[in-house]
Design an enzyme around this catalytic site. Structure first.
Site: not given
Ligand code: BG6
Length: 510
Positions: A64, A172, A202, A206, A240, A259, A264, A362
Site C-alpha cells: 500500500r 504458514k 523453512h 535447513k 528459543e 506456530d 516444523h 520461547k
Molecule cells: C518461525 C516461527 O516459523 O520459526 C517463529 O513462526 C520462530 O516463532 C522461527 O521464531 C524460528 O526459526 P529459526 O530458523 O530461527 O529456528
C-alpha cells in the site's frame, strides 16, 4: 564437427553444482513485513551473489505504501546490507536492482492488480523473464482468498503458453485447525493447481534437516538400530531464547503448538520416523512422509501426556526480561501458550511403543533445535563401579542449530584401576568438517521455487494430517483453563518435567 569427449570428472562436479534458475521473476506481497526484510530480500541478493539467478531476474514489490521503484530499491538495499549472508558487491547489486519494480495498491484494488499484470508483462519484454513468475504471499492467511482471486482475475495466475509457468508461494500459518486448513487449501487450489503451490516450511530448507536423510539412508551404521528394538524414545526440541515482544499481532491466540509443532516439529518427526523412499524424487519422499504422519497420533490422556506454559518475567543472558503479559500487544488475560510439549506415538512396525516427545518454547534457557534418538540401556551391565547416573543411555543427537552437527553419546571406561564407565561424546561438526558455509534456508527454498523443484515443500495432505494430529490436543487445552507459567530463562513449566517423569524419563538438557 567432432564431439568433445565426455569428462566424467567434470560431469560429476556439474552434478554437485547448484542449478541456476532459468528466466523468471518474483512478485512479493507483504514487502513491508519482517520476513521480507530479514529473510526474503537478503536471500534473493545472496542467490544473485552466488550466480544462481538468471541475468534478467526481476523482483516486484506490491504494497500500500506510496513508493516509487527507487524507494522500494532503497528498502531492499537496507535489508541486504543488514541481513545478507554473503559480502556486498556493487556489480551484483547494480545488476540485480535494475530488475526492481514497485506496484502500489491494496489487495481489493482491481486497478492495482491490472497495473501489476502490465508490469510483469513489460518485464517479460524488457528483461526476458519469459512469462515465468512466482507470487510470494508473505501476508496473513486471511488475505489469501482476495489475493489469489485477484491473481486469477488479472490473468496473472495463468501461463499464456505451455512453456511458461506461474507458481504461488505461501507461508504458514496454514490455517489454525484441520477445518480452516482445508478451507485455505481449497481457496488456493481453486486458482493454482497443487503442483504450482509451494508451501514454505523453512525448517526443510535447513542443511542439517536435509542431512538427517543422508545420515539415515547413506549409512549402513544407523538404520539397523533405528527402530523399536533398540530405540527407547525420541526427543525433538526447538528451544528459543527470544521472547515475543513486537509479535503479539501474529502470536496472540496462535501459541507455540500451532506456530511450530504443527509444521516444523512434525516435519522433523516425519523425516526421523519415515521409511526409506525409493528415491528422493518429490513423489517418493512425500509418500513416505504421508505414510508416517498417517500413523502418528497424540497419546492420551492429554492431561498427563502434554504440557503447556507461558513465560513470566525472569533473567536471561544476565538481563531482566518481562513476562508475556507485560509484553506490549498481548491481552492481559491471554492464555496463549509460549511453551508446548506433546507425546506422540507412531503406529508402525518400526516404532510401535516408542514415544516421540516434542517440545518447543520461547524464552527458554538457550536457542537450540535438536533431534535426540535415545537408545535402550544395555540388557546387563557387569560393572560394579558404575552407576546409572554416570552411564546414561546411548543417544544420537542431530543438532539442527546452532553448532550444526551430530553427536553420539556412549559409555567409556574412566582411566584408572577401577572398571568405572562414564558417558562420553563423539562429535561431528559442520564447521570443522566442511569449508563451505551453509546457505540460509530461504536461499535454498526460493531457488527451488524458481527451479520448480518441489521436494522440500509440504503438500496439502501433509498439512492436513499435521492438523489432524494436533487438533485433539488443542481442543483439550482450549477446554482446560490456562497454561502453567515458567520463569524466562528456564526450561519450561514443571508440568513438562512431570510429563516425562511419569514415563520414568527426563528431558535432555541441550
Ligand atoms: C518461525 C516461527 O516459523 O520459526 C517463529 O513462526 C520462530 O516463532 C522461527 O521464531 C524460528 O526459526 P529459526 O530458523 O530461527 O529456528
Amino acid at each position: 564437427m567432432t564431439q568433445r569427449a565426455k569428462n566424467p570428472l567434470r560431469d560429476e562436479r556439474d552434478k554437485r553444482l547448484p542449478r541456476i534458475a532459468g528466466p523468471c521473476g518474483l512478485v512479493i506481497f507483504g514487502v513491508t513485513g519482517d520476513l521480507s526484510r530479514k529473510k526474503l530480500m537478503p536471500a534473493i541478493y545472496d542467490l544473485a551473489n552466488r550466480g544462481l539467478l538468471p541475468p534478467g531476474f526481476s523482483l516486484v514489490g506490491f504494497a500500500r505504501r506510496d513508493w516509487a521503484d527507487q524507494d522500494f530499491g532503497q528498502v531492499v538495499y537496507e535489508a541486504v546490507k543488514q541481513h545478507a549472508r554473503t559480502p556486498f558487491r556493487e556489480a551484483v547489486w547494480d545488476r540485480l536492482s535494475e530488475g526492481f519494480r514497485f506496484v502500489q495498491g491494496s489487495f481489493d484494488d482491481d486497478e492495482a492488480f491490472d497495473t501489476l499484470a502490465a508490469t510483469v508483462k513489460e518485464l517479460d519484454e524488457l528483461r526476458g523473464t519469459s512469462g515465468n513468475h512466482a507470487f510470494y504471499l508473505s501476508i496473513p492467511p486471511g488475505a489469501f482468498p482476495v489475493v489469489t482471486k485477484q491473481l486469477a482475475r488479472s490473468g496473472l495466475a495463468n501461463p499464456t503458453s505451455a512453456d511458461e509457468w506461474r507458481r504461488v508461494v505461501i507461508e504458514k500459518p496454514f490455517g489454525h485447525d484441520l477445518t480452516s486448513a482445508r478451507q485455505l487449501n481449497k481457496v488456493v487450489n481453486a486458482v493454482f493447481p497443487e503442483e504450482s503451490v509451494f508451501r514454505i516450511d523453512h525448517y526443510l530448507g535447513k542443511e542439517t534437516v536435509q542431512n538427517l536423510l543422508a545420515l539415515r539412508f547413506a549409512n549402513q551404521l544407523f538404520e539397523p538400530i533405528w527402530n523399536a528394538n533398540y530405540v527407547d524414545h525420541v526427543q525433538i526440541t526447538m528451544a528459543e531464547d527470544i521472547g515475543l515482544g513486537g509479535r503479539a499481532g501474529y502470536y496472540d491466540g496462535i501459541g507455540a503448538a500451532r506456530d511450530v509443532i504443527q509444521n516444523h516439529l512434525l516435519q522433523l518427526l516425519a523425516l526421523t520416523a519415515m521409511e526409506e523412499p525409493g528415491s528422493f524424487r518429490p513423489h517418493a519422499l512425500r509418500t513416505e512422509k504421508i505414510k508416517v504422519l498417517e500413523a502418528t497420533k497424540p497419546v492420551e490422556p492429554y492431561g498427563e501426556t502434554t504440557a503447556r506454559g507461558q513465560y513470566e518475567g525472569g533473567w536471561q543472558g544476565g538481563q531482566k526480561v518481562p513476562g508475556l503479559l507485560q509484553e506490549g500487544g498481548f491481552a492481559k488475560d491471554s492464555s496463549t501458550e509460549t511453551y508446548a510439549a506433546i507425546t506422540l506415538e507412531v503406529n508402525t512396525r518400526r516404532w510401535a511403543g516408542v514415544p516421540f516427545y516434542l517440545r518447543t518454547g520461547k524464552r527458554l534457557g538457550r536457542r537450540v533445535t535438536e533431534i535426540a534418538v535415545v537408545f535402550k540401556r544395555a540388557p546387563h551391565l557387569p560393572f560394579d563401579d558404575t552407576s546409572t547416573e554416570e552411564l546414561g543411555q546411548n543417544a544420537l543427537v542431530v543438532r539442527v542449530q546452532p553448532d550444526e552437527g551430530v553427536t553420539l553419546r556412549f559409555g567409556s571406561k574412566v582411566p584408572g584401576n577401577t572398571m568405572e564407565v562414564r558417558d562420553v561424546s563423539m562429535d561431528f561438526s559442520y564447521g570443522h568438517a566442511f569449508t563451505e558455509a551453509s546457505p540460509e534456508a530461504y536461499e535454498r527454498l526460493i531457488l527451488d521455487v524458481l527451479l520448480g523443484e518441489p521436494s522440500l515443500f509440504p503438500v496439502n495432505k501433509e498439512v492436513e494430517l499435521s492438523w489432524e494430529i494436533l487438533d485433539p490436543v488443542l481442543r483439550h487445552w482450549a477446554s482446560n483453563g490456562k497454561p502453567d507459567s515458567y520463569p524466562a530463562g528456564t526450561w519450561g513449566p514443571d508440568s513438562a518435567d512431570k510429563m516425562l517423569a511419569r514415563d520414568g524419563r527426563h528431558w535432555r538438557r541441550p
